[in-house]
Design a protein around this motif. Sequence first.
Motif, PDB file in Angstrom:
ATOM      1  N   MET A 124       5.181 -13.936 153.513  1.00  0.00           N
ATOM      2  CA  MET A 124       6.018 -14.882 154.252  1.00  0.00           C
ATOM      3  C   MET A 124       5.186 -15.705 155.227  1.00  0.00           C
ATOM      4  SD  MET A 124       9.538 -12.734 154.979  1.00  0.00           S
ATOM      5  CE  MET A 124      10.337 -14.162 155.685  1.00  0.00           C
ATOM      6  N   LYS A 125       4.162 -15.076 155.806  1.00  0.00           N
ATOM      7  CA  LYS A 125       3.287 -15.826 156.712  1.00  0.00           C
ATOM      8  C   LYS A 125       2.573 -16.938 155.960  1.00  0.00           C
ATOM      9  CE  LYS A 125       2.609 -15.289 160.404  1.00  0.00           C
ATOM     10  NZ  LYS A 125       3.232 -15.997 161.580  1.00  0.00           N
ATOM     11  N   LEU A 126       2.118 -16.645 154.750  1.00  0.00           N
ATOM     12  CA  LEU A 126       1.441 -17.671 153.954  1.00  0.00           C
ATOM     13  C   LEU A 126       2.384 -18.811 153.600  1.00  0.00           C
ATOM     14  CD1 LEU A 126      -0.763 -15.490 151.568  1.00  0.00           C
ATOM     15  CD2 LEU A 126      -1.523 -16.894 153.486  1.00  0.00           C
ATOM     16  N   THR A 127       3.631 -18.486 153.301  1.00  0.00           N
ATOM     17  CA  THR A 127       4.576 -19.557 152.961  1.00  0.00           C
ATOM     18  C   THR A 127       4.989 -20.343 154.205  1.00  0.00           C
ATOM     19  OG1 THR A 127       6.368 -17.922 152.995  1.00  0.00           O
ATOM     20  CG2 THR A 127       5.463 -18.522 150.851  1.00  0.00           C
ATOM     21  N   ASN A 128       4.958 -19.696 155.383  1.00  0.00           N
ATOM     22  CA  ASN A 128       5.137 -20.455 156.628  1.00  0.00           C
ATOM     23  C   ASN A 128       4.008 -21.472 156.785  1.00  0.00           C
ATOM     24  OD1 ASN A 128       7.471 -19.157 157.432  1.00  0.00           O
ATOM     25  ND2 ASN A 128       6.434 -17.669 158.737  1.00  0.00           N
ATOM     26  N   LEU A 129       2.787 -21.024 156.547  1.00  0.00           N
ATOM     27  CA  LEU A 129       1.644 -21.927 156.669  1.00  0.00           C
ATOM     28  C   LEU A 129       1.679 -23.014 155.605  1.00  0.00           C
ATOM     29  CD1 LEU A 129      -1.142 -19.293 157.442  1.00  0.00           C
ATOM     30  CD2 LEU A 129      -0.248 -21.007 159.026  1.00  0.00           C
ATOM     31  N   SER A 130       2.147 -22.663 154.413  1.00  0.00           N
ATOM     32  CA  SER A 130       2.178 -23.658 153.343  1.00  0.00           C
ATOM     33  C   SER A 130       3.133 -24.802 153.666  1.00  0.00           C
ATOM     34  CB  SER A 130       2.550 -23.008 152.004  1.00  0.00           C
ATOM     35  OG  SER A 130       3.900 -22.609 151.993  1.00  0.00           O
ATOM     36  N   SER A 131       4.114 -24.551 154.528  1.00  0.00           N
ATOM     37  CA  SER A 131       5.030 -25.623 154.922  1.00  0.00           C
ATOM     38  C   SER A 131       4.317 -26.694 155.739  1.00  0.00           C
ATOM     39  CB  SER A 131       6.198 -25.052 155.734  1.00  0.00           C
ATOM     40  OG  SER A 131       5.764 -24.604 157.018  1.00  0.00           O
ATOM     41  N   LEU A 132       3.133 -26.380 156.244  1.00  0.00           N
ATOM     42  CA  LEU A 132       2.360 -27.326 157.041  1.00  0.00           C
ATOM     43  C   LEU A 132       1.300 -28.052 156.216  1.00  0.00           C
ATOM     44  CD1 LEU A 132       1.726 -24.915 160.071  1.00  0.00           C
ATOM     45  CD2 LEU A 132       3.593 -26.565 159.789  1.00  0.00           C
ATOM     46  N   ASP A 133       1.188 -27.704 154.946  1.00  0.00           N
ATOM     47  CA  ASP A 133       0.122 -28.239 154.085  1.00  0.00           C
ATOM     48  C   ASP A 133       0.565 -29.562 153.467  1.00  0.00           C
ATOM     49  OD1 ASP A 133      -1.797 -28.783 152.165  1.00  0.00           O
ATOM     50  OD2 ASP A 133      -1.983 -26.695 151.524  1.00  0.00           O
ATOM     51  N   PRO A 134      -0.093 -30.683 153.832  1.00  0.00           N
ATOM     52  CA  PRO A 134       0.324 -31.985 153.282  1.00  0.00           C
ATOM     53  C   PRO A 134       0.122 -32.085 151.775  1.00  0.00           C
ATOM     54  CG  PRO A 134      -1.740 -32.182 154.501  1.00  0.00           C
ATOM     55  CD  PRO A 134      -1.216 -30.814 154.771  1.00  0.00           C
ATOM     56  N   VAL A 135      -0.821 -31.325 151.217  1.00  0.00           N
ATOM     57  CA  VAL A 135      -1.039 -31.365 149.777  1.00  0.00           C
ATOM     58  C   VAL A 135       0.163 -30.767 149.047  1.00  0.00           C
ATOM     59  CG1 VAL A 135      -2.491 -30.531 147.893  1.00  0.00           C
ATOM     60  CG2 VAL A 135      -3.535 -31.314 150.016  1.00  0.00           C
ATOM     61  N   ILE A 136       0.693 -29.680 149.591  1.00  0.00           N
ATOM     62  CA  ILE A 136       1.889 -29.069 148.996  1.00  0.00           C
ATOM     63  C   ILE A 136       3.077 -30.009 149.134  1.00  0.00           C
ATOM     64  CG2 ILE A 136       3.566 -27.204 149.308  1.00  0.00           C
ATOM     65  CD1 ILE A 136       1.270 -25.318 149.810  1.00  0.00           C
ATOM     66  N   ALA A 137       3.226 -30.622 150.294  1.00  0.00           N
ATOM     67  CA  ALA A 137       4.338 -31.548 150.512  1.00  0.00           C
ATOM     68  C   ALA A 137       4.266 -32.727 149.550  1.00  0.00           C
ATOM     69  CB  ALA A 137       4.331 -32.041 151.956  1.00  0.00           C
ATOM     70  N   ALA A 138       3.044 -33.217 149.274  1.00  0.00           N
ATOM     71  CA  ALA A 138       2.869 -34.360 148.373  1.00  0.00           C
ATOM     72  C   ALA A 138       3.278 -34.014 146.946  1.00  0.00           C
ATOM     73  CB  ALA A 138       1.420 -34.834 148.406  1.00  0.00           C
ATOM     74  N   ARG A 139       3.274 -32.741 146.612  1.00  0.00           N
ATOM     75  CA  ARG A 139       3.680 -32.301 145.274  1.00  0.00           C
ATOM     76  C   ARG A 139       5.179 -32.039 145.189  1.00  0.00           C
ATOM     77  NH1 ARG A 139       0.133 -27.182 144.489  1.00  0.00           N
ATOM     78  NH2 ARG A 139       1.261 -27.055 142.509  1.00  0.00           N
ATOM     79  N   GLY A 140       5.911 -32.336 146.278  1.00  0.00           N
ATOM     80  CA  GLY A 140       7.347 -32.129 146.292  1.00  0.00           C
ATOM     81  C   GLY A 140       7.758 -30.698 146.530  1.00  0.00           C
ATOM     82  N   LEU A 141       6.820 -29.875 147.029  1.00  0.00           N
ATOM     83  CA  LEU A 141       7.107 -28.465 147.305  1.00  0.00           C
ATOM     84  C   LEU A 141       7.140 -28.247 148.809  1.00  0.00           C
ATOM     85  CD1 LEU A 141       4.646 -26.913 144.700  1.00  0.00           C
ATOM     86  CD2 LEU A 141       7.097 -27.334 144.404  1.00  0.00           C
ATOM     87  N   ARG A 142       7.656 -27.124 149.210  1.00  0.00           N
ATOM     88  CA  ARG A 142       7.641 -26.807 150.635  1.00  0.00           C
ATOM     89  C   ARG A 142       7.683 -25.295 150.809  1.00  0.00           C
ATOM     90  NH1 ARG A 142      13.710 -28.710 152.536  1.00  0.00           N
ATOM     91  NH2 ARG A 142      14.897 -27.323 151.150  1.00  0.00           N
TER      92      ARG A 142
END
Length: 210
Positions: free
Chosen positions: A1-19
Motif C-alpha cells: 500500500m505504501k508503494l501504491t501511495n507513492l505511485s500516485s505521485l509518479d507523473p509517468v504512471i499518471a501519463a499512462r492513465g493509471l493512478r
Amino acid sequence: MKLTNLSSLDPVIAARGLRGLSGASALDRAVWAEFHSNWDAMAAESASEYARLAAENGETLEEDLPDLALPFLEGKTRAATIQVRVNQWKFRKSILANYGARCCITGLANDQLVNASHILPWSSDLRNRMNPQNGLCLSVLHDRAFDIGLITVMPDFRVKVSKKLALKPEDSFMKQALLRFNNKKILMPDRYGPDPKFLEAHARRFGFIK
C-alpha cells in the motif's frame, strides 16, 4: 500500500492513465520530492540498503554488482569509486530493463552489444545521472555516434543523422548502419520515455537545432 501511495505521485504512471492510492501523506510527498529530484543520491542509498539487507540474509552481491570487489589503494577515494561503479551499473540495468535490452534505433536485441547512453552527459548534470528519462538504449556503434554528435534524437523522438555522414554516400555500410535511420522514430521504452528537454539539449549541443 505504501508503494501504491507513492505511485500516485509518479507523473509517468499518471501519463499512462493509471493512478495509485489516494492516501499519500505529507511524508510520502517529501520522500518522493527528495529522491525524484536527485536520482544519483537515490541510487547510492538504495544500493547501500540493498547491500545491508543482502548481508543480513547471508547473500552476496556478486551477480548484481560484480565490480565492487576490485581493490582500492586509498581510503579517501574508495567510497566515491564504489558509488560511481554502483550507479553506472544500476543505470545500465535500469535502462536495459526499460528498453527490453533493445537498441531503440535499430532494434538490435543483444545485451552484450547495447549500451545505456546518457543524453545529458554524466559529467554535466549530477542530478540526472541516474534518471531513466536521461537514458537511451543504443547499440555500441550508435552509442558512439550519439556521444560524438554524429546522430541525435530530436524532441519528437525521431533520429537525425549529421550532414557530415551524408557526404559519403558511397559507403554502403554507412548507409545500412546509420543513414537509413534518418527521420525514423525510435522504439519507445516500456515505462520511462526520454525527456524531450534532454533530447533538445543534446540536439542543440551538436548543432541539429539552432
